[in-house]
Motif scaffolding. Structure first.
Motif, short mmCIF file in Angstrom:
data_model
loop_
_atom_site.label_atom_id
_atom_site.label_comp_id
_atom_site.label_asym_id
_atom_site.label_seq_id
_atom_site.Cartn_x
_atom_site.Cartn_y
_atom_site.Cartn_z
N ALA A 268 60.88 10.70 -9.85
CA ALA A 268 60.54 11.28 -8.56
C ALA A 268 59.84 10.24 -7.69
CB ALA A 268 59.64 12.50 -8.75
N ASN A 273 57.69 13.47 -0.12
CA ASN A 273 57.17 14.80 0.21
C ASN A 273 56.27 14.79 1.44
OD1 ASN A 273 58.48 15.86 -1.98
ND2 ASN A 273 56.67 15.99 -3.29
N TRP A 425 66.42 20.51 1.30
CA TRP A 425 64.99 20.56 1.03
C TRP A 425 64.49 21.98 1.31
CZ3 TRP A 425 62.56 15.58 3.64
CH2 TRP A 425 63.01 14.45 2.95
N PRO A 426 63.37 22.38 0.77
CA PRO A 426 62.83 23.72 1.05
C PRO A 426 62.54 23.93 2.53
CG PRO A 426 61.72 22.73 -0.83
CD PRO A 426 62.56 21.65 -0.23
N GLU A 485 63.33 19.38 -4.46
CA GLU A 485 62.10 18.82 -3.93
C GLU A 485 62.43 17.50 -3.25
OE1 GLU A 485 57.82 17.06 -5.58
OE2 GLU A 485 59.21 18.07 -6.96
N SER A 489 65.04 13.38 -4.02
CA SER A 489 66.23 13.12 -3.20
C SER A 489 67.02 11.92 -3.68
CB SER A 489 65.82 12.92 -1.73
OG SER A 489 65.24 14.08 -1.21
#
Length: 517
Positions: A268, A273, A425-426, A485, A489
């Motif tokens: 990650a 983010n 994405w969210p 998340e 990506s």
């Protein structure tokens, strides 16, 4: 038996005369402008000792108007094949020191023969343009020569990559050969490209203008969109050419120069983010996201200064060459307008022709509204994006960052347009229109009846998003492959890309589709 000394002396003399071009005085004048000669440009482009010249001893074919007394070494153009990055590349470099680099019959013949060679051998083609135009003394033969070059530009299109460098004058009909090629690189100071110069425009229309306004690098790169890259000088133009070639296959039957030995990292990247503003309406810059996703943060942006609400260019993802198409919300909120649609469609079609996978990053509120856009044909131009994505058979992976509304959601390579995978994405919002406008339409009566309408409206906006626009709603209908998340990506896109590299898709046989030009 040894070769006769006089034969070797003659060979040495002939080569020396050819290499001297237009002579020391003209070369010095060229250097005084800050420009390289035709041969110096090739020396900068090709790896040392790898250039094999063709047609060094060719002379012009005109015996009128005093031309019979003139010597034009190579007929004003250098042609041949050399190595760039360990791969063969064919090309021509016009020599302005020899007769102004004007195109005559044999000048054209040298270029055409090299283009035919590139087609037969599957070699990229680089054209360095620095010419006064058609050789007037050769009349219609010069026009015929241009026609033969144009014809071959079209024959090479989609077969081998074609790159044009505009390093000097490129006027009138001469401009159409670069226009038929895939990428145009123009030097800032010494180059010009136009059909009609300021004097002709004033005589025909009465309007006064300058060369910089109609034919300079800035005008061609930002207003007309004719030029893809602006270079500071000849050396920079060649540097861009080399970088561009490093992402491209030699021909349409080759794969791009992937570095598949590189390891796929599934780690990650938490920094991603933090790239989305907390306010959904906050300004987002797509470039930092691109920098985090692709290898070493490198992104060779194409058409950087034209139609800037959409970005296109080349990058690598864990070694795999990809074409990137991304909205830029910093400009016009990332909308697709007439120019952005043309820019995107052209780039998509190039990548598809040369087996380059496509990754699309989406934050688009729609097509740009406005009278000028409607009258200018935004429907026709926007349809080019739909056509280009639908026609593309290379791997297509889409990541929705934030907004994806209306027809522009489809035009940015939705699942329905043939995307092999669509991630979100969210923070994504996927809907017919934005939540504010949709709430006004769907919940008008509830808002009007509420005592505190603003509070009620905010509540209804949230309800609309959850019911109609959330990525989970789209995922529940199979339109989104997965909601991920942001930190994952790079890893997700890289793995999805490797899974599709062997993709093979056939279409019904036909001569070609009819893109809405």
């Amino acid at each position: 038996m040894a070769i006769k000394k006089e034969l070797l002396e003659r060979l040495k003399k002939q080569r020396s005369e050819a290499l001297a071009g237009g002579g020391e005085a003209r070369i010095e004048k060229h250097h005084a402008k800050g420009a390289m000669t035709a041969r110096e440009r090739f020396e900068e482009l090709f790896e040392p000792g790898t250039f094999l010249e063709s047609g060094m001893h060719v002379q012009h074919n005109c015996h009128d108007f005093g031309m019979e007394k003139k010597s034009l070494p190579g007929d004003g153009v250098v042609t041949g094949v050399g190595q760039v990055g360990g791969r063969a590349v064919a090309g021509f470099s016009q020599d302005f020191t020899v007769g102004g680099g004007a195109l005559g019959q044999r000048h054209s013949k040298k270029i055409c023969e090299m283009m035919d060679y590139a087609a037969d051998c599957g070699l990229p083609f680089v054209a360095i343009n620095d010419s006064g135009g058609a050789r007037i003394q050769e009349g219609v033969d010069s026009l015929s020569g241009y026609g033969q070059v144009f014809y071959r530009n079209v024959q090479l299109s989609g077969l081998v990559p074609q790159i044009a460098i505009i390093a000097g004058s490129c006027a009138g009909g001469a401009a159409y050969s670069p226009a038929l090629m895939d990428f145009l690189i123009m030097t800032r100071d010494n180059a010009s490209m136009f059909i009609c110069g300021p004097a002709v425009i004033k005589a025909a229309t009465g309007v006064e203008t300058t060369m910089e306004e109609i034919g300079g690098a800035a005008a061609n790169a930002t207003i007309s969109g004719n030029v893809h890259f602006v270079a500071e000088n000849d050396a920079h133009a060649i540097e861009i050419t080399k970088e561009l070639l490093s992402y491209l296959p030699s021909n349409n039957l080759d794969n791009p120069p992937h570095h598949l030995s590189e390891h796929i990292s599934m780690e990650a990247d938490p920094a991603v983010n933090n790239l989305i503003p907390e306010d959904a309406k906050g300004m987002l810059d797509m470039l930092p996201i691109i920098s985090r996703i692709f290898d070493d943060g490198k992104f060779l942006q194409v058409h950087e200064h034209f139609a800037t609400s959409l970005m296109v260019g080349f990058a690598r993802l864990d070694g795999v060459v990809v074409g990137v198409i991304a909205n830029q919300p910093k400009v016009k909120a990332g909308t697709l307008d007439i120019d952005a649609s043309d820019k995107g469609a052209r780039f998509i079609r190039f990548c598809n022709a040369f087996n380059i996978p496509l990754i699309t990053l989406v934050d688009v509120p729609g097509f740009l509204p406005g009278v000028h856009q409607e009258q200018g044909g935004i429907i026709r131009h926007g349809a080019k994006m739909l056509f280009a994505y639908s026609a593309a058979t290379v791997p297509k992976i889409t990541l929705i960052i934030r907004k994806a509304y209306g027809g522009a959601y489809l035009a940015m390579c939705s699942r329905d347009m043939g995307a092999d995978a669509v991630y979100a994405w969210p923070t994504a919002e996927i809907a017919v229109m934005g939540a504010d406008g949709a709430t006004n339409v769907l919940y008008r009566r509830e808002i009007q009846a509420a005592e505190n309408s603003e509070e009620k409206r905010a509540e209804l906006v949230k309800e609309y998003h959850d019911r109609f626009a959330s990525p989970y709603m789209a995922a529940s209908r199979g339109m989104i492959t997965d909601v991920i998340e942001p930190a994952m990506s790079r890893a997700t896109l890289s793995l999805a890309l490797r899974n599709t590299l062997q993709k093979s898709e056939t279409r019904p046989p036909k001569k070609h589709g009819l893109i809405p030009l």
